[in-house]
Design a protein around this motif. Structure first.
Motif, PDB file in Angstrom:
ATOM      1  N   LEU B 188      30.148  -4.277 -51.376  1.00 30.18           N
ATOM      2  CA  LEU B 188      29.647  -3.357 -52.396  1.00 30.18           C
ATOM      3  C   LEU B 188      28.126  -3.509 -52.575  1.00 30.18           C
ATOM      4  O   LEU B 188      27.566  -4.560 -52.259  1.00 30.18           O
ATOM      5  N   PRO B 189      27.480  -2.469 -53.110  1.00 31.02           N
ATOM      6  CA  PRO B 189      26.016  -2.531 -53.249  1.00 31.02           C
ATOM      7  C   PRO B 189      25.521  -3.647 -54.172  1.00 31.02           C
ATOM      8  O   PRO B 189      24.383  -4.074 -54.043  1.00 31.02           O
ATOM      9  N   PRO B 370      14.961  -9.821 -43.550  1.00 33.13           N
ATOM     10  CA  PRO B 370      13.771  -9.166 -44.113  1.00 33.13           C
ATOM     11  C   PRO B 370      13.159  -9.979 -45.264  1.00 33.13           C
ATOM     12  O   PRO B 370      11.953 -10.026 -45.423  1.00 33.13           O
ATOM     13  N   VAL B 371      14.011 -10.630 -46.078  1.00 32.59           N
ATOM     14  CA  VAL B 371      13.518 -11.479 -47.173  1.00 32.59           C
ATOM     15  C   VAL B 371      14.347 -12.757 -47.158  1.00 32.59           C
ATOM     16  O   VAL B 371      15.547 -12.720 -46.882  1.00 32.59           O
ATOM     17  N   PHE B 379      14.898 -12.439 -56.867  1.00 28.84           N
ATOM     18  CA  PHE B 379      14.585 -11.023 -57.093  1.00 28.84           C
ATOM     19  C   PHE B 379      15.651 -10.358 -57.933  1.00 28.84           C
ATOM     20  O   PHE B 379      15.367  -9.658 -58.900  1.00 28.84           O
ATOM     21  N   TRP B 380      16.929 -10.563 -57.574  1.00 26.92           N
ATOM     22  CA  TRP B 380      18.007  -9.861 -58.279  1.00 26.92           C
ATOM     23  C   TRP B 380      18.209 -10.385 -59.702  1.00 26.92           C
ATOM     24  O   TRP B 380      18.567  -9.636 -60.596  1.00 26.92           O
ATOM     25  N   PHE B 383      15.517  -8.755 -61.513  1.00 21.83           N
ATOM     26  CA  PHE B 383      15.825  -7.323 -61.619  1.00 21.83           C
ATOM     27  C   PHE B 383      16.770  -7.078 -62.793  1.00 21.83           C
ATOM     28  O   PHE B 383      16.550  -6.195 -63.621  1.00 21.83           O
ATOM     29  N   ARG B 386      14.916  -7.549 -66.023  1.00 21.87           N
ATOM     30  CA  ARG B 386      13.893  -6.528 -66.246  1.00 21.87           C
ATOM     31  C   ARG B 386      14.517  -5.178 -66.582  1.00 21.87           C
ATOM     32  O   ARG B 386      14.021  -4.451 -67.435  1.00 21.87           O
ATOM     33  N   HIS B 387      15.614  -4.839 -65.895  1.00 23.61           N
ATOM     34  CA  HIS B 387      16.209  -3.507 -66.065  1.00 23.61           C
ATOM     35  C   HIS B 387      17.439  -3.544 -66.960  1.00 23.61           C
ATOM     36  O   HIS B 387      18.191  -2.582 -67.001  1.00 23.61           O
ATOM     37  N   HIS B 392      23.263   0.846 -61.554  1.00 22.54           N
ATOM     38  CA  HIS B 392      23.210   1.792 -60.434  1.00 22.54           C
ATOM     39  C   HIS B 392      23.882   1.235 -59.177  1.00 22.54           C
ATOM     40  O   HIS B 392      24.078   1.958 -58.206  1.00 22.54           O
ATOM     41  N   ARG B 394      26.854  -0.470 -59.404  1.00 21.23           N
ATOM     42  CA  ARG B 394      28.231  -0.772 -59.784  1.00 21.23           C
ATOM     43  C   ARG B 394      29.140   0.399 -59.401  1.00 21.23           C
ATOM     44  O   ARG B 394      28.954   1.515 -59.893  1.00 21.23           O
ATOM     45  N   VAL B 395      30.138   0.135 -58.558  1.00 18.42           N
ATOM     46  CA  VAL B 395      31.036   1.219 -58.133  1.00 18.42           C
ATOM     47  C   VAL B 395      31.943   1.648 -59.285  1.00 18.42           C
ATOM     48  O   VAL B 395      32.370   0.818 -60.091  1.00 18.42           O
TER      49      VAL B 395
END
Lengths: 446, 446
Positions: B188-189, B370-371, B379-380, B383, B386-387, B392, B394-395
């Motif tokens: 999942l994303p 890449p990272v 980062f997450w 994130f 911060r947000h 966005h 979450r399925v």
């Protein structure tokens, strides 16, 4: 898993040779128009990093501009069509989609859309034949020993294929969306979502346009474009649009190539071409009227501009539905809209602050990624070249048949075992019953 | 989708307040031993970046070292157990897993393993009660207005729950693997694979150990550790291992805390603690004998050292199976192995170059991301702070019941429609048949 059919670029590893260091040889099988825009952004970056990029383009291709020098090498192969033929094929197909399709009933709509799609794939197949049957070209390509093929999956070249088959063959898929645009769904490890890779900060406008934008004062401007593929509109639709635009207090910049509509208001200026990204990034821009091409929507998300969507064909209806669901756009119907519908939609997205808030949320999601989309796209292309593929990201399901995928072979075998055991037990029971029950009966008779 | 039960950290967004800029307040619900190693790496990085980190730890927790000062704040809550009780609970559970479980038959194995697991969760539940029923602590936590909870999903705290329910609640999942270690599968994303985030380049060894390593000459050294959770081995197993190690031409560094085995060869040195990462990164290191903890395997992948796996319990069997399938390890059975088995396995991974090649492939995959995993983890976390979440990613499937997820409600409704239509048509046909067919029969009779 659903996937937008126009949303993919794919990478296929080719040769066994890869020169050490950062320099690789890239062969590109492109698609024209908006897809080329994404592809070119990636190719320019690859060239910048020292890679050798060769684009296979037909002599009818509009993406080759003989007047421009480019670090990208174009391998132009002859085809029976001319550039004019090519453009006319596309204009005809799109006009049929725009004006004829909506007249059909629900059921015949899909058969007609399918017919348009077959004509398009026929055209692509012919181009493909021109390459594959061109022995000189094929020998040259083979001798060039490319490290990777970068292909747009919208126009596959090889006999008829399915999305599943193509998916299994690519090492890596670069998808032209991200979670700001699309809804979250499961995906495979060899997918990376690089939507909006072409977006960049706005540059200053030319003086004439900047003066016009500044003259809008507090009301600001509206940017309007129906993309690069639609060149002609009927006079009636044009006048409906022009009179709608005349009703709003904003100044309007309209990308339009046709006869000036007589209902055009003094607040609207027509341009054959506009610097869309620079305009959307201008602080005076309040709204964007768009047909909903993926690239256009990404420019709006990048700069945080609310949208009025007039989807025309292909994935544009789906794209605008996404933006509407995320509260960043209002949709109007291309065929049935009146001037009031369009001006009302425009007023809604400008006056109701929720649209700006929602598109700004998407913009923050877009700008807050661990690595920028373009850098990720280039990373994976270089990865596939450097490692001769990305097999560690490829699910084993690609090698299974549908009945293996659903474990039907295992279930079948287990069922067969159970049935055999039941059969043997039943036979044994019957045998025992016959052997020992009959003498009992005989005994009774005796 | 399968997921390793020990392989996840999760992030839950908490409060509505978040101070602007980069400083956030992080509350941590940790797990001890190897899971704490990953967590602490992340927390140290968060503290470095100016975030305020508070770890909820019981007075029996072994992760709090009162002799060490730390920028991480420990909120220690009282519990009825002592540190010694805690360690003895774990040692008992693990010894049962190690020595008792293998004696059971196939079927009772699983019920016994389940029993061990229930005892473990009972212990966690008690710790959780000590927090939730401690009103002073709860008030203090609520008043602290944390921005995020970083929790290890191995030890969930709230009433009995399921993996599915927990998955739906977390904003983001940081998985302790990557595609170098695990096989590709859909995900999942809001999953990010940060396996090996604790790995770092090797530092020089202390002189005594460096001299011993250098004395190995061309043959090199073997590093041997069964992890931090296994402190005692039976004398018989220890002697089998020691005599196996005595048979190889390499020097061996063995992390071992117990009675010196009498079969110990002159090539083997015992240490109560070893700088495992520095040893694995040493150019003289030829192989690593490991129980197959995720962190240990990642250090071997990071430095490209082939492995001999002696999996003991929990996910270690699965981990070693992965490494074996990827051709980077040979597995020996903990209970049944003889000296020859172990020395043979060691010779195989050292003498057959394919093992080194395969683990180097994994190493290249690990180093080519890449990272870096730690940067992505941080980062997450930032994130989500911060947000105020990552909705966005979450399925929507999390909000569906199982029959909605499989569209059974839609299928049911459509089936009901079809049945109704068939019923009506049948009734109409019967009605017509009766009305018009009967007079015909009568006519014939006439």
């Amino acid at each position: 898993m659903s996937m937008k059919w126009t949303s993919v670029l794919l990478l296929i590893h080719l040769s066994c040779y890869f020169s050490s260091g950062s320099c690789g040889k890239v062969l590109v099988w492109p698609t024209e128009y908006s897809h080329w825009l994404n592809m070119k952004t990636i190719l320019d970056e690859l060239v910048q990093r020292g890679h050798e990029v060769t684009v296979l383009a037909s002599s009818a291709s509009i993406l080759v501009d003989p007047n421009k020098t480019s670090a990208i090498k174009f391998e132009v192969y002859p085809t029976s069509l001319t550039k004019d033929d090519f453009e006319s094929i596309f204009v005809t197909l799109i006009n049929r989609w725009l004006y004829d399709l909506p007249k059909y009933t629900f059921l015949s709509y899909f058969s007609q859309a399918q017919e348009i799609f077959w004509e398009f794939t026929d055209y692509i197949r012919n181009l493909c034949k021109d390459v594959v049957l061109n022995k000189t070209l094929m020998t040259k390509l083979q001798e060039s020993r490319f490290d990777i093929v970068l292909a747009d999956a919208l126009c596959p070249c090889g006999r008829p294929t399915s999305l599943l088959e193509t998916m299994g063959k690519a090492e890596m898929w670069l998808i032209r969306t991200y979670w700001d645009f699309t809804f979250p769904h499961p995906f495979l490890p060899n997918f990376d979502f690089v939507g909006g890779l072409h977006c960049k900060p706005a540059k200053p406008l030319l003086k004439e346009m900047e003066d016009f934008v500044q003259s809008s004062g507090e009301n600001g401007v509206v940017v309007f474009s129906l993309g690069s593929m639609v060149s002609s509109l009927t006079e009636e639709r044009t006048n409906v649009i022009a009179s709608a635009l005349a009703q709003v207090p904003q100044k309007v910049i309209w990308r339009f190539d046709g006869k000036k509509p007589h209902t055009l208001g003094p607040n609207t200026r027509l341009y054959k071409w506009i610097p869309q990204n620079d305009l959307l990034g201008h602080p005076k821009t309040k709204a964007f009227i768009t047909h909903g091409g993926t690239n256009d929507i990404y420019e709006a998300i990048y700069h945080g501009v609310p949208m009025v969507g007039i989807p025309l064909f292909a994935d544009q209806l789906d794209n605008i539905a996404h933006m509407k669901a995320k509260g960043a756009a209002v949709k109007v119907d291309w065929i049935t809209m009146s001037s009031t519908d369009l001006s009302g939609a425009l007023k809604t997205v400008i006056d109701n602050p929720i649209y700006k808030e929602n598109v700004m949320k998407l913009s923050r999601i877009h700008h807050n990624q661990p690595v920028k989309p373009l850098d990720r796209a280039v990373f994976w292309i270089e990865f596939v070249m450097r490692h001769k593929g990305a097999r560690h990201l490829r699910v084993a399901a690609h090698d299974l048949t549908w009945f293996q995928y659903h474990s039907l072979d295992v279930i079948g075998f287990l069922l067969a075992c159970v049935v055999t055991v039941i059969f043997i037990i039943t036979k044994c029971c019957l045998f025992c019953f016959r052997k020992y029950a009959k003498p009992g009966k005989k005994g009774k008779r005796d």
